[in-house]
Design a protein around this motif. Structure first.
Motif: not given
Lengths: 261, 266
Positions: A65, A199, A205, A216
């Motif tokens: 991440t 993040i 993602t 992540t």
């Protein structure tokens, strides 16, 4: 009493917003597997979080991440700043067209961005993994950098750059000494924004990460939550993340407050 | 002199080229691909089957209608809770208000999955069973700050002399609010509505986590279809969602994008 009512209202809302986080923090100091059971005070979850071992996948997810966030934020910052300078110098009509497209990833719900990028990667036959996640993150982060750098250009006095050239500076020197210092605050806030967006991202993602076992933090938590039980080590981790963010933001806030005075 | 300025402009203009290419490849092309997949079948021929499937399959349709309902109710609760908060904050001393606004936005910096799980933890802790209640609580909890922030921004910028003028002209507090404060804050309300409604309608995973897979929203339907390799149908469903979002923003024309972009959270 009536005068106190607004204060009480704000306090109640804040309690509602913070009680879940507080519960997580409180229960990060006990060993119990199930959240809500208190089996006495202990730091064990914190130590086992940092020892890795069984929770190796959690630590590697955390690293992924951070690395993806840093790379994506850095590339977005450079790409976005160069783009902002270019866009600023475009002719009005082209400029509004580019700005319109620039707003698409911001206004689009992330699931649409995710699906569209997924379709792009699969129709090109690109194997999904680190690269595709980073590219996808750059895609939704850069527009924010452009938006935070662009107003600095608008506010800037163009004659300054001209003057530097007149006084014999090379274009590169003038760029470094005049333009860059002007744009720096916008670039920094763009970087921070891009990093936090990256993040925090989960949906984009998930769709671009492929199935090679790359995780992540978000996808790890998601997979974990779907299995039912949450890894207890997530509690200390969330607590650490939350306290770090809290301190960082308070520091940034204090700094900007001081600067303004 | 003039020539030098022109060369400045001419050269710098080219700096936008890499990003324009990037946008074409990573933003425009993928969106075109959604359209392409939505209107074709597995072998690539033109078809409208993907859309008629949506009408014929009551399941996807039900999820869609239910999701719109959840989004409307969540937005409404957020407005109901958020407006008074924004109003109170805007009437406070500026330094204190800023601190409190920061406190409201702060949880946004924690991963939303962690936030959602924290909500689940709260319900577990209070021994309240998960279901519709936890769903709405979790949604409001996640998105309330998006409502408070734009409304606060607008109210805080409101010219106070307008309110004083209304008072001087004999308006009672209720009239002042409904005739002056509320109309002036409409841009903030509309961008708040957008900032809550849009993410809620497209949310994915929150509902499942909040109700232990009992309630499914439209975002999950999209994800499941894409994951099961039904790209064409998934793309068609994405288009339907895009259409809904386009319609909402048309209804809500008043510069919500600019309010969102202005944000300046940092």
């Amino acid at each position: 009493m009536r005068k106190q009512l607004p204060k009480i209202y704000i306090a109640l809302l804040l309690i509602m917003l913070y009680s879940p986080i507080l519960i997580i923090i409180v229960f990060s100091f006990t060993e119990a597997k199930v959240l809500g059971n208190w089996t006495g005070f202990s730091f064990k979850l914190y130590t086992s979080l940092f020892q890795g071992g069984v929770h190796h996948s959690l630590t590697s997810a955390l690293w992924n991440t951070l690395i993806i966030g840093l790379i994506a934020a850095f590339v977005s910052m450079i790409l976005g700043t160069v783009a902002a300078i270019g866009i600023y110098n475009l002719k009005t009509r082209t400029r509004s067209a580019v700005q319109l497209v620039n707003n698409i990833p911001i206004l689009n719900p992330d699931i649409i961005t995710a699906i569209s990028l997924f379709l792009l990667f699969v129709s090109l036959g690109i194997t999904q993994g680190y690269t595709t996640v980073i590219l996808a993150h750059i895609t939704f982060c850069t527009p924010y950098v452009v938006l935070s750098v662009y107003p600095r250009l608008q506010r800037m006095n163009e004659n300054l750059y001209e003057a530097a050239l007149d006084l014999g500076a090379t274009p590169f020197y003038a760029l470094r000494k005049i333009l860059l210092p002007e744009l720096k605050p916008g670039m920094i806030s763009g970087f921070i924004l891009a990093f936090t967006l990256s993040i925090d991202d989960f949906v984009v993602t998930l769709f671009t990460i492929g199935n090679e076992g790359l995780e992540t933090l978000s996808t790890y938590i998601y997979a974990d939550a779907r299995k039912g039980g949450l890894t207890p080590e997530l509690r200390p981790l969330s607590a650490i993340i939350f306290i770090t963010v809290l301190v960082l933001l308070l520091v940034i806030n204090q700094r900007t407050a001081k600067k303004r005075l | 002199m003039k020539k030098q300025f022109l060369s400045f402009a001419g050269k710098r203009r080219n700096w936008s080229i890499p990003y324009i290419l990037f946008l074409v490849f990573f933003v425009v092309t993928p969106l075109v691909l959604i359209f392409y997949y939505a209107f074709t079948n597995h072998s690539g021929g033109f078809t409208l089957d993907n859309f008629s499937k949506f009408w014929q399959q009551p399941e996807a349709m039900h999820t869609f209608v239910f999701s719109v309902g959840v989004a409307i109710i969540t937005t409404f609760i957020c407005l109901l809770l958020g407006y008074p908060a924004a109003y109170i904050l805007s009437r406070m001393e500026i330094k204190r208000a800023k601190m409190l606004v920061l406190l409201f936005i702060l949880p946004m910096w924690v991963n939303f999955l962690i936030r959602t799980l924290a909500t689940v933890a709260l319900f577990d802790f209070l021994k309240i069973p998960l279901g519709q209640g936890s769903l709405y609580f979790g949604m409001v909890y996640n998105f309330l700050p998006f409502m408070i922030y734009p409304i606060y921004n607008i109210l805080q910028k409101t010219d106070y002399s307008l309110i004083e003028a209304a008072q001087d002209l004999g308006a009672n507090p209720r009239q002042v609010f409904f005739k002056t404060v509320l109309p002036l804050s409409i841009p903030g309300i509309s961008s708040g509505i957008m900032m809550v409604f849009m993410p809620v309608i497209s949310t994915f995973a929150i509902a499942e986590l909040l109700t232990i897979n009992n309630i499914k929203l439209f975002g999950t339907t999209l994800q499941e279809n894409i994951y099961n390799g039904m790209w064409n149908y998934g793309a068609a469903l994405s288009l339907i969602m895009l259409l809904l979002i386009g319609l909402t923003s048309l209804l809500n024309t008043k510069g919500s994008a600019s309010a969102a972009g202005e944000g300046g959270l940092i």
